[in-house]
Design a protein around this motif. Structure first.
Motif, PDB file in Angstrom:
ATOM      1  N   ILE A 335       1.305  -1.161  -0.084  1.00 57.00           N
ATOM      2  CA  ILE A 335      -0.232   0.000  -0.069  1.00 57.00           C
ATOM      3  C   ILE A 335       1.296   1.711  -0.508  1.00 57.00           C
ATOM      4  O   ILE A 335       0.789   2.049  -0.747  1.00 57.00           O
ATOM      5  N   GLY A 339       0.703   4.224  -3.588  1.00 59.48           N
ATOM      6  CA  GLY A 339      -0.609   5.440  -3.802  1.00 59.48           C
ATOM      7  C   GLY A 339      -0.916   6.271  -4.125  1.00 59.48           C
ATOM      8  O   GLY A 339      -1.949   6.737  -3.811  1.00 59.48           O
ATOM      9  N   LEU A 345      -4.089   1.160  -5.885  1.00 62.88           N
ATOM     10  CA  LEU A 345      -4.608   1.184  -3.572  1.00 62.88           C
ATOM     11  C   LEU A 345      -5.447   0.399  -3.803  1.00 62.88           C
ATOM     12  O   LEU A 345      -5.399  -0.218  -2.941  1.00 62.88           O
TER      13      LEU A 345
END
Length: 471
Positions: A335, A339, A345
């Protein structure tokens, strides 16, 4: 010698079909879990609107958020013990009433101090409901499907958070922030009468009370009274469910391992819920995409919990849950690297939710299976209470690390490490139980690949609510 064709209470529940009454119990407990999830995260949905309306600084809401989590911690401990002493149904009904009334009173708050008090009371009810509805569902679930059914029921919690976010997005522009708390208070009051009318007390709890008349009435509703031999086989009752019993008869190490798993997994859950949007915004994504990423996290948790619960019933809970936490750790670490891309994401958030948060929800079912009937609500309550300290620590940890200039990639790698820690706790628990299984003689009626979750010292005994506990 039991009469031919007659079964004891445990066998009727564990070996029988899933009836309409049991489905009603799971559905209504799931609805309670849903409104619990809605109300738990309601303050996060409306906090920006309240800040704007009151002219309050964001820092003033730290005590408001903390009060709700603290209330949840104390509620889980207190209502968990009450559930073992007074019964699951009455305790759950009282907890639902507490958070319903407190939610309905919240629109009358006009200061952060008053709001903190009301969120504390709401948290007591929300945290207090968890041990009872988890215990109640697990005690009506057949052993062969227990992880699947309890996990599916508990999916109501993240689903309530998802629906709460969507509902708040519609309610706030139309009716203002107060409408969210009114909805959060009215929904459980609508569900509560149906719950009281349709859901019986836990039949395993009634066996501890030797209430054969009540057991017979419930078995009649299950269409199983004619198959009952009149025996409950629930002899290990602990009427006052002292917390000290969580550490006696060989339970201490397993209890600590469960607490570690709950602490780390709830730290992880609330870390992700709070900091995924921040990372998304830092990478230039708008607020809508940031909120959608959290929704994908919760939807992943629902899907993962159902999948993992089924696998746990087939291959053993500790092995499946431990491996899921390890897989989730990789997705969580990713993650912090993706982003900048909405699609990536959403994907990594969904996978992280499916494995790590799905595993956390299955750990709830694992805890329910581990403790015998006389200690189940207390054991779940204390595990959830310890976990709530992790829920408080998670957002704080993220804030401290970001304040020290830690990059998102490192931040989420650290979060992934907590998932690895939860995996190790669960896998070590499985090894502990496997080792004790080898050292104990098999008991009649207990499969050689299972071990009574009571983990007693000495000869293996059939404990109250003696669900076999696979490693």
């Amino acid at each position: 010698m039991q009469p031919t064709g007659k079964l004891d209470l445990e066998s009727i529940i564990d070996e029988g079909p899933v009836t309409g009454l049991q489905i009603s119990i799971f559905l209504l407990c799931g609805l309670v879990a849903m409104v619990d999830g809605f109300d738990t995260q309601a303050i996060a949905f409306v906090a920006p609107e309240i800040m704007a309306a009151w002219g309050a600084a964001p820092s003033a809401f730290g005590p408001v958020f903390g009060a709700g989590l603290l209330g949840g911690l104390l509620g889980a401990l207190a209502f968990g013990a009450a559930g073992d002493r007074f019964g699951r149904k009455v305790t759950l009904s009282c907890a639902v009433l507490v958070f319903s009334v407190a939610s309905l009173l919240t629109p009358f708050a006009h200061s952060t101090a008053a709001l903190s008090i009301l969120r504390f009371i709401t948290g007591i009810g929300l945290g207090g409901a968890l041990p009872s509805f988890i215990s109640l569902a697990s005690e009506y679930a057949p052993k062969r499907l227990r992880s699947t059914l309890v996990g599916a029921m508990f999916c109501g919690f993240p689903l309530g958070a998802v629906l709460g976010g969507a509902g708040s997005a519609l309610l706030i522009p139309a009716f203002g922030w107060k409408s969210v708390f009114i909805a959060g208070g009215m929904l459980p009051l609508i569900i509560l009468p149906a719950f009281i009318l349709l859901v019986p007390e836990s039949v395993r709890y009634l066996a501890l009370q030797n209430d054969h008349a009540a057991i017979a009435r419930i078995l009649r509703r299950l269409d199983a009274e004619s198959r009952w031999n009149g025996e409950s086989d629930c002899r290990a009752a602990m009427p006052h469910s002292p917390v000290s019993s969580l550490f006696t008869q060989g339970r201490a190490t397993a209890t600590f391992l469960l607490w570690i798993a709950f602490f780390l997994s709830l730290l992880l859950t609330y870390f992700l819920i709070n900091w995924i949007p921040v990372v998304a915004r830092t990478n230039g994504l708008d607020i809508g995409k940031a909120v959608l990423a959290v929704a994908m996290l919760n939807l992943g948790a629902v899907a993962g919990c159902i999948m993992l619960g089924r696998l746990a019933d087939r291959f053993g809970p500790t092995r499946v849950i431990g491996c899921a936490y390890l897989a989730g750790a990789m997705a969580i670490s990713a993650i912090g690297l993706v982003g900048w891309s909405p699609g990536l994401l959403y994907l990594t958030s969904f996978v992280a939710g499916a494995f790590s948060i799905g595993a956390q929800m299955c750990t709830v079912a694992l805890c329910a299976v581990f403790y015998e009937t006389g200690l189940r609500a207390t054991g779940i309550g204390w595990a959830m209470g310890i976990g709530r300290t992790g829920a408080i620590a998670g957002p704080v940890m993220g804030g401290v690390l970001l304040g020290d200039g830690v990059a998102p990639s490192i931040l989420f790698a650290i979060a992934g490490a907590t998932s690895v820690g939860a995996a190790l706790a669960v896998l070590v628990l499985g090894r502990l139980i496997q080792r004790r299984k080898r050292n104990l003689q098999p008991h009649d009626g207990v499969h050689e690949d299972t071990l009574s979750h009571s983990v007693t010292r000495g000869p293996l005994k059939r404990a109250s609510g003696s669900e076999a506990f696979p490693h």
